[in-house]
Design a protein around this motif. Sequence first.
Motif, PDB file in Angstrom:
ATOM      1  N   SER A  63       0.815  -1.220   0.000  1.00 25.84           N
ATOM      2  CA  SER A  63       0.000   0.000   0.000  1.00 25.84           C
ATOM      3  C   SER A  63       0.845   1.264   0.000  1.00 25.84           C
ATOM      4  O   SER A  63       0.399   2.309  -0.477  1.00 25.84           O
ATOM      5  CB  SER A  63      -0.931  -0.002   1.215  1.00 25.84           C
ATOM      6  OG  SER A  63      -1.801  -1.116   1.183  1.00 25.84           O
ATOM      7  N   GLU A  64       2.067   1.179   0.543  1.00 24.41           N
ATOM      8  CA  GLU A  64       2.956   2.338   0.542  1.00 24.41           C
ATOM      9  C   GLU A  64       3.446   2.686  -0.861  1.00 24.41           C
ATOM     10  O   GLU A  64       3.871   3.807  -1.117  1.00 24.41           O
ATOM     11  CB  GLU A  64       4.170   2.059   1.434  1.00 24.41           C
ATOM     12  CG  GLU A  64       3.845   2.053   2.920  1.00 24.41           C
ATOM     13  CD  GLU A  64       5.058   1.645   3.753  1.00 24.41           C
ATOM     14  OE1 GLU A  64       6.091   1.266   3.149  1.00 24.41           O
ATOM     15  OE2 GLU A  64       4.976   1.713   4.989  1.00 24.41           O
ATOM     16  N   ILE A  65       3.373   1.712  -1.768  1.00 24.28           N
ATOM     17  CA  ILE A  65       3.927   1.891  -3.104  1.00 24.28           C
ATOM     18  C   ILE A  65       2.855   2.013  -4.171  1.00 24.28           C
ATOM     19  O   ILE A  65       2.977   2.806  -5.111  1.00 24.28           O
ATOM     20  CB  ILE A  65       4.862   0.707  -3.444  1.00 24.28           C
ATOM     21  CG1 ILE A  65       6.010   0.625  -2.430  1.00 24.28           C
ATOM     22  CG2 ILE A  65       5.416   0.817  -4.864  1.00 24.28           C
ATOM     23  CD1 ILE A  65       6.789  -0.671  -2.493  1.00 24.28           C
ATOM     24  N   ALA A  66       1.783   1.233  -4.052  1.00 23.85           N
ATOM     25  CA  ALA A  66       0.781   1.176  -5.117  1.00 23.85           C
ATOM     26  C   ALA A  66      -0.614   0.993  -4.536  1.00 23.85           C
ATOM     27  O   ALA A  66      -0.779   0.553  -3.394  1.00 23.85           O
ATOM     28  CB  ALA A  66       1.105   0.018  -6.067  1.00 23.85           C
ATOM     29  N   ASN A  67      -1.605   1.329  -5.346  1.00 22.67           N
ATOM     30  CA  ASN A  67      -3.003   1.087  -4.991  1.00 22.67           C
ATOM     31  C   ASN A  67      -3.245  -0.422  -5.054  1.00 22.67           C
ATOM     32  O   ASN A  67      -2.998  -1.057  -6.081  1.00 22.67           O
ATOM     33  CB  ASN A  67      -3.907   1.816  -5.980  1.00 22.67           C
ATOM     34  CG  ASN A  67      -5.362   1.742  -5.588  1.00 22.67           C
ATOM     35  OD1 ASN A  67      -5.839   0.735  -5.063  1.00 22.67           O
ATOM     36  ND2 ASN A  67      -6.094   2.812  -5.861  1.00 22.67           N
ATOM     37  N   ILE A  68      -3.725  -0.998  -3.954  1.00 19.45           N
ATOM     38  CA  ILE A  68      -3.905  -2.454  -3.922  1.00 19.45           C
ATOM     39  C   ILE A  68      -4.937  -2.925  -4.948  1.00 19.45           C
ATOM     40  O   ILE A  68      -4.931  -4.097  -5.338  1.00 19.45           O
ATOM     41  CB  ILE A  68      -4.290  -2.944  -2.517  1.00 19.45           C
ATOM     42  CG1 ILE A  68      -5.612  -2.313  -2.066  1.00 19.45           C
ATOM     43  CG2 ILE A  68      -3.170  -2.682  -1.522  1.00 19.45           C
ATOM     44  CD1 ILE A  68      -6.149  -2.922  -0.778  1.00 19.45           C
ATOM     45  N   ASN A  69      -5.799  -2.035  -5.394  1.00 15.05           N
ATOM     46  CA  ASN A  69      -6.777  -2.420  -6.411  1.00 15.05           C
ATOM     47  C   ASN A  69      -6.141  -2.674  -7.769  1.00 15.05           C
ATOM     48  O   ASN A  69      -6.788  -3.166  -8.691  1.00 15.05           O
ATOM     49  CB  ASN A  69      -7.859  -1.347  -6.530  1.00 15.05           C
ATOM     50  CG  ASN A  69      -8.727  -1.269  -5.293  1.00 15.05           C
ATOM     51  OD1 ASN A  69      -9.064  -2.295  -4.700  1.00 15.05           O
ATOM     52  ND2 ASN A  69      -9.077  -0.063  -4.888  1.00 15.05           N
ATOM     53  N   LYS A  70      -4.846  -2.334  -7.893  1.00 11.09           N
ATOM     54  CA  LYS A  70      -4.133  -2.612  -9.136  1.00 11.09           C
ATOM     55  C   LYS A  70      -3.527  -4.014  -9.170  1.00 11.09           C
ATOM     56  O   LYS A  70      -2.946  -4.423 -10.176  1.00 11.09           O
ATOM     57  CB  LYS A  70      -3.027  -1.567  -9.352  1.00 11.09           C
ATOM     58  CG  LYS A  70      -3.560  -0.176  -9.659  1.00 11.09           C
ATOM     59  CD  LYS A  70      -2.426   0.778 -10.017  1.00 11.09           C
ATOM     60  CE  LYS A  70      -2.973   2.150 -10.415  1.00 11.09           C
ATOM     61  NZ  LYS A  70      -1.874   3.075 -10.825  1.00 11.09           N
ATOM     62  N   ILE A  71      -3.659  -4.747  -8.066  1.00 13.13           N
ATOM     63  CA  ILE A  71      -3.144  -6.120  -8.040  1.00 13.13           C
ATOM     64  C   ILE A  71      -4.024  -6.989  -8.936  1.00 13.13           C
ATOM     65  O   ILE A  71      -5.216  -7.166  -8.680  1.00 13.13           O
ATOM     66  CB  ILE A  71      -3.135  -6.699  -6.616  1.00 13.13           C
ATOM     67  CG1 ILE A  71      -2.254  -5.846  -5.698  1.00 13.13           C
ATOM     68  CG2 ILE A  71      -2.644  -8.145  -6.626  1.00 13.13           C
ATOM     69  CD1 ILE A  71      -2.349  -6.227  -4.230  1.00 13.13           C
ATOM     70  N   THR A  72      -3.439  -7.502 -10.010  1.00 17.08           N
ATOM     71  CA  THR A  72      -4.205  -8.338 -10.946  1.00 17.08           C
ATOM     72  C   THR A  72      -3.719  -9.779 -10.979  1.00 17.08           C
ATOM     73  O   THR A  72      -4.440 -10.661 -11.433  1.00 17.08           O
ATOM     74  CB  THR A  72      -4.116  -7.763 -12.376  1.00 17.08           C
ATOM     75  OG1 THR A  72      -2.730  -7.599 -12.733  1.00 17.08           O
ATOM     76  CG2 THR A  72      -4.825  -6.414 -12.466  1.00 17.08           C
ATOM     77  N   HIS A  73      -2.500 -10.014 -10.501  1.00 21.48           N
ATOM     78  CA  HIS A  73      -1.938 -11.364 -10.524  1.00 21.48           C
ATOM     79  C   HIS A  73      -1.182 -11.640  -9.231  1.00 21.48           C
ATOM     80  O   HIS A  73      -0.483 -10.755  -8.715  1.00 21.48           O
ATOM     81  CB  HIS A  73      -0.960 -11.538 -11.691  1.00 21.48           C
ATOM     82  CG  HIS A  73      -1.581 -11.383 -13.047  1.00 21.48           C
ATOM     83  ND1 HIS A  73      -2.124 -12.441 -13.750  1.00 21.48           N
ATOM     84  CD2 HIS A  73      -1.738 -10.282 -13.832  1.00 21.48           C
ATOM     85  CE1 HIS A  73      -2.578 -12.000 -14.910  1.00 21.48           C
ATOM     86  NE2 HIS A  73      -2.366 -10.693 -14.974  1.00 21.48           N
TER      87      HIS A  73
END
Length: 269
Positions: A63-73
């Motif tokens: 979460s500190e680096i990216a939006n967790i909703n962008k996790i696709t794999h």
Amino acid sequence: MSSVNSIKLYDDGRVQFYMLGWEEIEDEGSVQTNQYMLLSGDEVILMDPGGAHVFPRVLANVSEIANINKITHIFYSHQDPDVSSGVILWLSMLNNKVKVHIPGLWVRFLPHFGVYDQSTISPIPDGGGELTLRNGHRLEIIPAHFLHSTGQATLYDPISKVLFSADIGAAVFPPGKRYPIVENFENHVNYMKGFHVRYMASNQACRAWINLIKDKNIDIIAPQHGSVIKGREMIGKFLAWLGNLKCGVDIIDEIYSTGGKKALSSRYR
């Protein structure tokens, strides 16, 4: 070192590859694990994000680096609980909107981790394959059978030139001795040898995997335990060491001997 901070292993402005942070307190009662994350385009790929007990920390690191909703794999190299027992937590949080890649041999074991709906599961065939993102970015899934799992997979990114090697290259540190990047290979062997000798199936299995990856353009080997192996010279030393290592069934007489029984509690941990 007891840092919980993530380490950026690669960044060209379009693709970033991170080693996520460690637990701040070292616990001799549990196996230290590494988790990794690749960002490419508007997608995030997690590699061996770990068991339930590290889930809050890994989630915070991501979460500190990216939006967790962008996790696709999510890529799981094998079935061990330190690798994949947190899978149901990730699936529940992401509302099953993520593709889970795991060697096909272990798909039917996922219900034991609470995964009954297998519509998001993508079994990895024995021969490996590809993980392709929406922007065309292709990662190579390279088999690593019996290193140590009977169904094991590694993941290579030809853009960042990072090879996520799962348990291959793992190191086990005594308290207070861990470090994220290998600086001295000859010293580092002392932390790798015990694990590889006892957990890897055979020298033949080691050499089979080396033959699959030796001609690839690799700058970094990122294992699931221990330290990242960085640089062509260091990687060359590691592959030469692994290719000559006697392990598993190569030393089975020693393992079953009286001395071998003693070794189980000391030398190989």
